[in-house]
Scaffold this motif. Sequence first.
Motif, PDB file in Angstrom:
ATOM      1  N   PRO A 183       0.832  -1.214   0.000  1.00 31.59           N
ATOM      2  CA  PRO A 183       0.000   0.000   0.000  1.00 31.59           C
ATOM      3  C   PRO A 183       0.864   1.259   0.000  1.00 31.59           C
ATOM      4  N   VAL A 184       0.380   2.313  -0.690  1.00 33.42           N
ATOM      5  CA  VAL A 184       1.076   3.602  -0.723  1.00 33.42           C
ATOM      6  C   VAL A 184       0.637   4.403   0.499  1.00 33.42           C
ATOM      7  N   PRO A 185       1.580   4.810   1.362  1.00 39.58           N
ATOM      8  CA  PRO A 185       1.206   5.540   2.587  1.00 39.58           C
ATOM      9  C   PRO A 185       0.420   6.819   2.271  1.00 39.58           C
ATOM     10  N   GLY A 186      -0.586   7.082   3.103  1.00 36.33           N
ATOM     11  CA  GLY A 186      -1.361   8.313   2.974  1.00 36.33           C
ATOM     12  C   GLY A 186      -2.383   8.300   1.869  1.00 36.33           C
ATOM     13  N   GLU A 187      -2.566   7.134   1.201  1.00 34.31           N
ATOM     14  CA  GLU A 187      -3.489   7.075   0.074  1.00 34.31           C
ATOM     15  C   GLU A 187      -4.648   6.117   0.341  1.00 34.31           C
ATOM     16  N   PHE A 188      -5.108   6.072   1.590  1.00 32.35           N
ATOM     17  CA  PHE A 188      -6.246   5.225   1.937  1.00 32.35           C
ATOM     18  C   PHE A 188      -7.372   6.093   2.508  1.00 32.35           C
ATOM     19  N   ASP A 189      -8.623   5.882   2.015  1.00 29.85           N
ATOM     20  CA  ASP A 189      -9.800   6.589   2.525  1.00 29.85           C
ATOM     21  C   ASP A 189     -10.923   5.598   2.747  1.00 29.85           C
ATOM     22  N   ASP A 190     -11.546   5.695   3.929  1.00 32.69           N
ATOM     23  CA  ASP A 190     -12.671   4.819   4.272  1.00 32.69           C
ATOM     24  C   ASP A 190     -13.969   5.621   4.183  1.00 32.69           C
ATOM     25  N   TYR A 191     -14.593   5.595   2.989  1.00 31.61           N
ATOM     26  CA  TYR A 191     -15.858   6.297   2.808  1.00 31.61           C
ATOM     27  C   TYR A 191     -17.061   5.411   3.155  1.00 31.61           C
ATOM     28  N   ILE A 192     -16.805   4.201   3.658  1.00 34.61           N
ATOM     29  CA  ILE A 192     -17.906   3.379   4.167  1.00 34.61           C
ATOM     30  C   ILE A 192     -18.208   3.791   5.606  1.00 34.61           C
ATOM     31  N   ALA A 193     -17.165   3.863   6.434  1.00 34.84           N
ATOM     32  CA  ALA A 193     -17.354   4.296   7.817  1.00 34.84           C
ATOM     33  C   ALA A 193     -17.770   5.766   7.884  1.00 34.84           C
ATOM     34  N   PRO A 207     -20.609  13.637   1.760  1.00 37.61           N
ATOM     35  CA  PRO A 207     -21.874  14.343   2.029  1.00 37.61           C
ATOM     36  C   PRO A 207     -23.032  13.900   1.136  1.00 37.61           C
ATOM     37  N   ASN A 208     -22.732  13.458  -0.096  1.00 43.52           N
ATOM     38  CA  ASN A 208     -23.825  13.048  -0.992  1.00 43.52           C
ATOM     39  C   ASN A 208     -24.190  11.571  -0.842  1.00 43.52           C
ATOM     40  N   GLY A 209     -23.648  10.909   0.181  1.00 42.82           N
ATOM     41  CA  GLY A 209     -24.008   9.522   0.438  1.00 42.82           C
ATOM     42  C   GLY A 209     -23.083   8.503  -0.190  1.00 42.82           C
ATOM     43  N   TYR A 210     -22.073   8.956  -0.918  1.00 40.42           N
ATOM     44  CA  TYR A 210     -21.145   8.034  -1.595  1.00 40.42           C
ATOM     45  C   TYR A 210     -20.396   7.197  -0.569  1.00 40.42           C
ATOM     46  N   GLN A 211     -20.298   5.876  -0.838  1.00 43.49           N
ATOM     47  CA  GLN A 211     -19.581   4.959   0.034  1.00 43.49           C
ATOM     48  C   GLN A 211     -18.673   4.042  -0.788  1.00 43.49           C
ATOM     49  N   SER A 212     -17.451   3.906  -0.348  1.00 40.79           N
ATOM     50  CA  SER A 212     -16.475   2.988  -0.949  1.00 40.79           C
ATOM     51  C   SER A 212     -15.229   3.006  -0.077  1.00 40.79           C
ATOM     52  N   LEU A 213     -14.398   1.982  -0.241  1.00 45.12           N
ATOM     53  CA  LEU A 213     -13.045   2.010   0.299  1.00 45.12           C
ATOM     54  C   LEU A 213     -12.106   2.379  -0.836  1.00 45.12           C
ATOM     55  N   HIS A 214     -11.213   3.339  -0.607  1.00 45.10           N
ATOM     56  CA  HIS A 214     -10.242   3.748  -1.625  1.00 45.10           C
ATOM     57  C   HIS A 214      -8.842   3.430  -1.110  1.00 45.10           C
ATOM     58  N   THR A 215      -8.041   2.812  -1.935  1.00 42.44           N
ATOM     59  CA  THR A 215      -6.649   2.574  -1.578  1.00 42.44           C
ATOM     60  C   THR A 215      -5.789   2.642  -2.835  1.00 42.44           C
ATOM     61  N   VAL A 216      -4.509   2.912  -2.658  1.00 42.19           N
ATOM     62  CA  VAL A 216      -3.541   2.906  -3.762  1.00 42.19           C
ATOM     63  C   VAL A 216      -2.440   1.920  -3.379  1.00 42.19           C
ATOM     64  N   VAL A 217      -2.153   0.983  -4.276  1.00 39.60           N
ATOM     65  CA  VAL A 217      -1.135  -0.034  -4.019  1.00 39.60           C
ATOM     66  C   VAL A 217      -0.133  -0.051  -5.169  1.00 39.60           C
ATOM     67  N   LEU A 218       1.023  -0.613  -4.886  1.00 33.37           N
ATOM     68  CA  LEU A 218       2.048  -0.782  -5.921  1.00 33.37           C
ATOM     69  C   LEU A 218       1.924  -2.191  -6.499  1.00 33.37           C
ATOM     70  N   GLY A 219       1.699  -2.276  -7.839  1.00 34.79           N
ATOM     71  CA  GLY A 219       1.544  -3.566  -8.495  1.00 34.79           C
ATOM     72  C   GLY A 219       2.865  -4.306  -8.612  1.00 34.79           C
ATOM     73  N   PRO A 220       2.835  -5.497  -9.202  1.00 34.70           N
ATOM     74  CA  PRO A 220       4.069  -6.286  -9.372  1.00 34.70           C
ATOM     75  C   PRO A 220       5.140  -5.552 -10.164  1.00 34.70           C
ATOM     76  N   ASP A 221       4.703  -4.641 -11.058  1.00 36.13           N
ATOM     77  CA  ASP A 221       5.674  -3.886 -11.862  1.00 36.13           C
ATOM     78  C   ASP A 221       6.164  -2.637 -11.148  1.00 36.13           C
ATOM     79  N   GLY A 222       5.732  -2.465  -9.896  1.00 32.79           N
ATOM     80  CA  GLY A 222       6.169  -1.307  -9.123  1.00 32.79           C
ATOM     81  C   GLY A 222       5.408  -0.033  -9.410  1.00 32.79           C
TER      82      GLY A 222
END
Length: 761
Positions: free
Chosen positions: A305-315, A319-334
């Motif tokens: 995981p890329v530090p500082g790039e995670f958001d928990d919009y489920i918890a 404001p408009n009701g949008y819900q999801s988990l957002h994360t950024v990760v480094l793939g096998p190719d970096g």
Amino acid sequence: MKTGSMTEGAATAPIVALLDAGAAHSNAEVVRARAFAEPLLAGELLDTGENALAHADGVAAILQGVGAAQELQAAAYLVYAGDFLNKPEEVVAKAFGDSYASLVMHTRRLVQVQRAARDVKAQQDRKPDQKAEQTERVRKMLLAFSRDLRVVMLRLASRLQTLRWYAASKQPCPQELAAESQAVFAPLANRLGIWQIKWELEDLAFRFREPGTYKALGKALHETRVEREQRVEAARAAVQADLYGQGLAAEVQGRPKHLYSIHKKMQGKDLSLDRVFDLRALRVIVASVADCYAALARLHEIYTPVPGEFDDYIAKPKPNGYQSLHTVVLGPDGRAMEVQIRTREMHDHAEHGVAAHWAYKEAGARGYAGVTAAGEFEEQVARARKAVLNQLLAWERDAVQQAQAGGGPAFDDRIYVFTPQATIVELAAGATPVDFAYAVHTDLGHRCRGARIDGQMLPLNTPLKSGQTVEITAAKEGGPSLDWLNPELGYLQSQRSRAKVRAWFNALQQAQTIAKGRELVEKLLQREGRTALKLDELASRLGFKGADALFEVVGKDEYSLRNIELLLRPPEPVADENELLAQRHTRSASSGTGGGRGGVLVVGIDSLMTTLSRCCRPAPPDAISGFVTRGKGVAIHRADCSNLAEMKRRSPERVIAVEWGGGDAASGSGKGAPVYPVDVLVEAGDRQGLLRDVLEVFAKEKMNVVAVNTQSLQAGAPRPRTGGGDTAWMSFTLELSDASRLTKVLRDLCAISGVRSARRK
């Protein structure tokens, strides 16, 4: 028929009109509506150049794409057909029902408003500072009818179709249209969670507003498109296979990134294209919230995981009701890759926003998104309705920057009505035509005598509703009625309007008072033979800012005309120090006292001339002493006079005993009592109206002022006493029969604002 913004309208029916009872319309309803509209629209062009029927087809297709109800898709045709019908509301009501007729009627009205707004805008192009007002006008037009979400959806779909037509036809899109789409319509779609429309509106507006930047970014992305798509597909397949291996039935999608979003992220974070993490993006859709977190844990286990790039919009949803988990990760190719994780219900809401709620409604009988029981379904619809209204309110508060810490104003607290010239007027709920008139212009409110509401003459205390057009009938001159201030009659609901009515009557009363005061002052000037004197000059000399200020206090009987008389009449000439003021003769030498009722008696001496000394101004009942002068009789001094003390030291043999003459006159109690000049000194901080206030004290005590001398010392100049600011020194010569009366006068003078001291000289 006008531009593709034909649906700049709305119905006033509440939001529940679309969400509440009634079976879902079938495709036959849409087909029937199109067949009804086709002969009316097929040969017509909008002023953009687009065919009217093609525009209606495009609007209906957009609505279908976001999951809108069949009823709304059918309405897309009827709204446009209304422009080519005689009495369109009646025709549509007969053929399709009152709900459609209401939508057509109010939409067409708002179309007219939009046309008028464009005309106003054309006149304002030379005034850049008024562009913000135009944007705000469009916001309010949408909010005026936003209780019926059919109108909001029709408006958004119509604007998107218009931008699509400009893009497809290669016609230049007007800049104000593109700017309005980006500043008003895309944020509205965002508030309602309709991402498909939001992203496309933003991308098309970006294309028309910044064509060079748009093409350069598109070209850069296109050059790496094949390679990027291959990497996304490989990552998608790998993630889906891994999650299935963990027992998670996940649907993994590759997610396209929109140009405007990429551009905004590059600008906002000052990033180059290769540093934008979500050029490669995946979306993971699972069955439950628990599966969302399980999928997140697995992704962080197999990728870095890329530090500082995670958001928990489920918890914590947006404001408009949008819900999801957002994360950024480094793939096998970096390389970085963004992943969104959500449930199916969250996904439908994210893509379709409020339109998803309509889909739930139509599928409710079959059960949808885990909703099976009727009670649970109605509860979800109620939550959806509340969420939609909250988004509209939040959008409004953001638009006009009125958000408050304790929450914004309630939706029911305001209405939006129109002038005949299509200007939108915002009022408090329950406002009347009189409130409307005052909101347009204070003078129009004063002269308001009648009102037409949607063309019908109605009483002035009729409560107004959003969307109505109000025309005021006004007198050429005149003022408001006192009845308007009676709350039981219901003419005014706005405190601002009430304040304006009260101000008018206060001004009227003030004018009458000033007229009365002017008459009194002018009559006095006539009696004194001073009609040539300028009134403003007279007021200034008396300490007033202007003539009207003087007339007002005179008209209120708060200022004595005697003060003006004192100013107009020249003071009596001041006698020399040894001038003979009175000559008193003794009556009886044998009594040891001189005679002379009301005079000064020299003990034991008859017929001796006496004068009152100016250095100390003696007056009954002061203790006095006499000093024999050379050739001018006996000079009378106060016993505590410093000059007398010095003369006693030099020539004690010339000091003789004297006393005030006996009788009522001498004591000041008789009608014909003689008067004596007395000097009073006043020190005060200099200010406007000071002299007026001092003279009022003398006038109140019925003391005649025969001489006035004032001097103002600037701050910093040498002065006898200390004190900040400018200092005024004033000397008054009064005529008194009894000096003891000065005690109260001096006390009253010291009570005047700014007076530092008041004393007898």
